[in-house]
Design an enzyme around this catalytic site. Structure first.
Site, PDB file in Angstrom:
ATOM      1  CG  HIS A  52      -4.511   1.158   3.709  1.00 21.44           C
ATOM      2  ND1 HIS A  52      -3.510   0.810   2.831  1.00 21.44           N
ATOM      3  CD2 HIS A  52      -5.170   0.006   3.990  1.00 21.44           C
ATOM      4  CE1 HIS A  52      -3.568  -0.478   2.588  1.00 21.44           C
ATOM      5  NE2 HIS A  52      -4.573  -0.988   3.279  1.00 21.44           N
ATOM      6  CD  GLU A  54      -0.805   5.865   3.808  1.00 25.04           C
ATOM      7  OE1 GLU A  54       0.386   5.569   3.706  1.00 25.04           O
ATOM      8  OE2 GLU A  54      -1.682   5.042   4.191  1.00 25.04           O
ATOM      9  CB  CYS A  82      -0.342   0.278  -0.167  1.00 31.49           C
ATOM     10  SG  CYS A  82      -2.044   0.896  -0.209  1.00 31.49           S
ATOM     11  CB  CYS A  85      -2.429   4.903   0.085  1.00 29.71           C
ATOM     12  SG  CYS A  85      -3.343   3.999   1.365  1.00 29.71           S
TER      13      CYS A  85
END
Length: 154
Positions: A52, A54, A82, A85
């Site tokens: 992801h 992040e 999410c 993260c």
């Protein structure tokens, strides 16, 4: 620099990522008003579901700063982080996160993680993922955590 400026940078990263066939997520990790690292969602490119935006920014910042601790840092993300993260932000000491698109904004595009947040809010026995604690301790072996604390390396 303002939060809006860093969010625009994160959105720009996300747009570029979409143009390259990726998902619409970008992140900028900042410390003391300066960009330390950036990241985009690389799931399509890597096949790794943990890449992801992040997390990619966190990985790059940890390398740049030479530390797994990111105390005093902030993340500016194109989308609502999410739970994975968000947990990484807590674990690394990041103190602030600001995002531009909410779970509600992404819902109709299949880009909401609200259902995962709802699942995690349930008591462990009520979650859809089977979670079991089984305290196995191999005979004749030093306690794993005690071994780590004593500084034994393998």
């Amino acid at each position: 620099m303002s939060a809006e400026r860093f969010l625009c940078e994160a959105i720009g990263l996300a747009r570029d990522n979409v143009r390259r066939g990726g998902r619409p997520f970008g992140a900028v990790l900042v410390k003391d008003g300066k960009t330390i690292a950036i990241g985009v969602n690389e799931i399509a490119a890597t096949g790794d579901p943990t890449t992801h935006a992040e997390l990619q920014a966190i990985r790059a910042a940890s390398q740049a700063l030479g530390s797994p601790r990111l105390d005093g840092c902030a993340i500016y993300a194109s989308g609502h982080p999410c739970p994975m993260c968000l947990a990484a932000m807590h674990l690394t000491g990041i103190t602030e996160v600001t995002y531009a698109y909410s779970n509600e904004d992404g819902e109709s595009y299949g880009l909401s993680t609200a259902a995962i947040y709802a699942q995690l809010a349930q008591p462990l026995p009520s979650q859809s993922l089977k979670i079991a604690y089984l305290p196995v301790r191999p005979d004749g072996e030093e306690d794993l955590y005690k071994m780590w604390k004593s500084g034994v390396s393998g």
